[in-house]
Design an enzyme around this catalytic site. Structure first.
Site, short mmCIF file in Angstrom:
data_model
loop_
_atom_site.label_atom_id
_atom_site.label_comp_id
_atom_site.label_asym_id
_atom_site.label_seq_id
_atom_site.Cartn_x
_atom_site.Cartn_y
_atom_site.Cartn_z
N ALA A 21 64.76 81.84 81.68
CA ALA A 21 63.49 82.54 81.87
C ALA A 21 62.79 82.06 83.14
CB ALA A 21 62.60 82.34 80.64
N GLY A 99 59.98 66.95 75.96
CA GLY A 99 58.99 66.57 74.96
C GLY A 99 57.85 65.75 75.53
N ILE A 123 63.34 68.94 69.54
CA ILE A 123 63.54 69.29 68.12
C ILE A 123 62.46 68.65 67.26
CG2 ILE A 123 66.04 69.57 68.37
CD1 ILE A 123 66.29 66.89 66.71
N ASP A 124 61.77 67.61 67.78
CA ASP A 124 60.84 66.84 66.95
C ASP A 124 59.53 67.56 66.64
OD1 ASP A 124 62.62 64.73 66.94
OD2 ASP A 124 61.71 63.75 68.68
N ARG A 159 74.81 64.97 41.01
CA ARG A 159 74.42 63.79 41.78
C ARG A 159 73.05 63.99 42.44
NH1 ARG A 159 80.17 63.09 44.88
NH2 ARG A 159 81.06 61.47 43.55
N ALA A 183 63.35 70.28 48.33
CA ALA A 183 63.68 68.87 48.06
C ALA A 183 62.62 68.24 47.16
CB ALA A 183 63.79 68.10 49.38
N LYS A 210 67.85 69.44 35.40
CA LYS A 210 68.30 69.71 36.78
C LYS A 210 69.63 69.01 37.03
CE LYS A 210 65.87 70.24 40.39
NZ LYS A 210 64.95 70.21 41.52
N ARG A 240 74.28 59.70 46.61
CA ARG A 240 75.00 59.62 47.88
C ARG A 240 74.03 59.88 49.03
NH1 ARG A 240 78.77 58.07 45.03
NH2 ARG A 240 80.88 58.95 44.96
O1 F6P Z 1 63.58 63.32 70.60
C1 F6P Z 1 64.65 63.96 70.05
C2 F6P Z 1 65.50 63.03 69.24
O2 F6P Z 1 66.60 63.75 68.74
C3 F6P Z 1 64.80 62.29 68.10
O3 F6P Z 1 64.63 63.05 66.92
C4 F6P Z 1 65.73 61.12 67.89
O4 F6P Z 1 65.04 60.05 67.26
C5 F6P Z 1 66.14 60.78 69.29
O5 F6P Z 1 65.99 61.98 70.05
C6 F6P Z 1 67.56 60.29 69.44
O6 F6P Z 1 67.77 59.98 70.78
P1 F6P Z 1 69.21 59.72 71.42
O7 F6P Z 1 69.97 61.01 71.45
O8 F6P Z 1 68.90 59.21 72.78
O9 F6P Z 1 69.89 58.72 70.53
#
Ligand code: F6P
Length: 316
Positions: A21, A99, A123-124, A159, A183, A210, A240
């Site tokens: 984009a 980020g 993703i966070d 489990r 969950a 359950k 697990r």
């Molecule tokens: O910031 C994204 C992220 O995937 C976090 O969720 C995770 O804690 C971190 O990066 C892992 O970082 P790396 O790929 O450097 O181990």
């Protein structure tokens, strides 16, 4: 105008769609677009490549990042920032995709005289002042798909399963995924872990017939296997653990993330073309707002306690 584009920090699904984009919005407006490889590391080394319309073809659906990414400790030093500013010579502005660490790096470049605009992508989903970050929706969907599969085998063996998801300081992935999969318990860095409550909920579920229990744990709150061991020891139910790890970072972005990427990527270039800088383009409903870095960096995205409570209330 000559506009650079880079991706920095952990990759996120949809970063490629943002790059596409940015490049196409820029080229259509007559700008010269330049890709910077490997985030701040590549900027310090001036790893610049011209990007045309064709160079970003066929990437809208791909995870990862065409430009590569890196975490660069050296850039966190004053010398690193000075090198980065030198690497940016000849660029009128840089669009940075990443980020909160990327916003901090962009602010440092601004202070060194480089014009920057940032697109939130991680993703966070822990970047404040934007509704969402590119990549979060895909990661949550990946967790949901994995949890659905785990539920099948959990039910077959009657489990309990602990699923560890990413989120070193924040629990947004854990909470949204828990709400989507039902969950029973969620463990997040924002709240102390209550093992008594987790075990009581497992027992309560079993008592009412359950055949499985799912516990979602954010990596920054506890280690999934340790939680599983403790739950099995206390409840006597076979437990697990699955650690999802970097599976959550890859794969094709969802339609939501692609659309968000398109909107924010184009908005970032619109800002740069208008001469705006020192801002992050943020999703606000259907609009894209320009938020100054000072405002982003002073804020903390609030924990979504309402969603956490709702997920717990609905799961028992
Ligand atoms: O910031 C994204 C992220 O995937 C976090 O969720 C995770 O804690 C971190 O990066 C892992 O970082 P790396 O790929 O450097 O181990």
């Amino acid at each position: 105008m000559r506009i650079g584009v880079l991706t920095s920090g952990g990759d996120a699904p949809g970063m490629n769609a943002v790059i596409r984009a940015v490049v196409r919005r820029g080229v259509y407006a007559g700008a010269e677009m330049i890709g910077v490889a490997r985030g701040f590391a590549g900027l310090m080394a001036a790893e610049l490549t011209p990007l045309d319309v064709g160079s970003v073809a066929d990437i809208v659906h791909r995870g990862g990042t065409l430009l590569l990414t890196a975490r660069s400790p050296e850039f966190a030093t004053p010398e690193g920032v000075a090198r980065g500013a030198r690497g940016a010579a000849g660029l009128d502005a840089i669009v940075l995709i990443g980020g909160d660490g990327t916003v901090r790096g962009a602010a440092a470049l601004e202070a060194a005289g480089v014009a920057t605009v940032t697109v939130p992508a991680t993703i966070d989903d822990d970047v404040p002042r934007t509704d969402q970050t590119t990549g979060f929706d895909t990661a949550v969907n990946t967790v949901v798909e994995a949890a659905d599969r785990i539920r099948d085998t959990a039910t077959a063996h009657e489990r309990t399963f602990v699923i560890e998801v990413m989120g070193s300081t924040r629990g947004f992935i854990a909470v949204h995924a828990a709400l989507a999969v039902g969950a029973e318990s969620i463990v997040v860095p924002e709240l102390p872990m209550d093992l008594d409550d987790i075990c009581a909920r497992v027992q309560r579920g079993h008592a009412r017939g359950k055949r499985h229990s799912l516990i979602l744990v954010a990596e920054g709150a506890a280690k999934g296997p340790a939680v599983a061991e403790a739950v099995q020891a206390r409840t006597g139910h076979e437990t697990r653990a699955t650690v999802l790890g970097h599976v959550q970072r890859g794969g094709p972005p969802t339609a939501y993330d692609r659309a968000l990427a398109a909107r924010l990527g184009a908005a970032a270039v619109t800002q740069a073309l208008a001469g705006a800088h020192g801002v992050m383009v943020a999703a606000r409903g259907r609009e894209a707002a320009a938020v100054p870095y000072t405002e982003v960096l002073a804020a903390v995205k609030p924990f979504e306690r309402d969603l956490y409570d709702l997920a717990r209330a609905l799961a028992i």
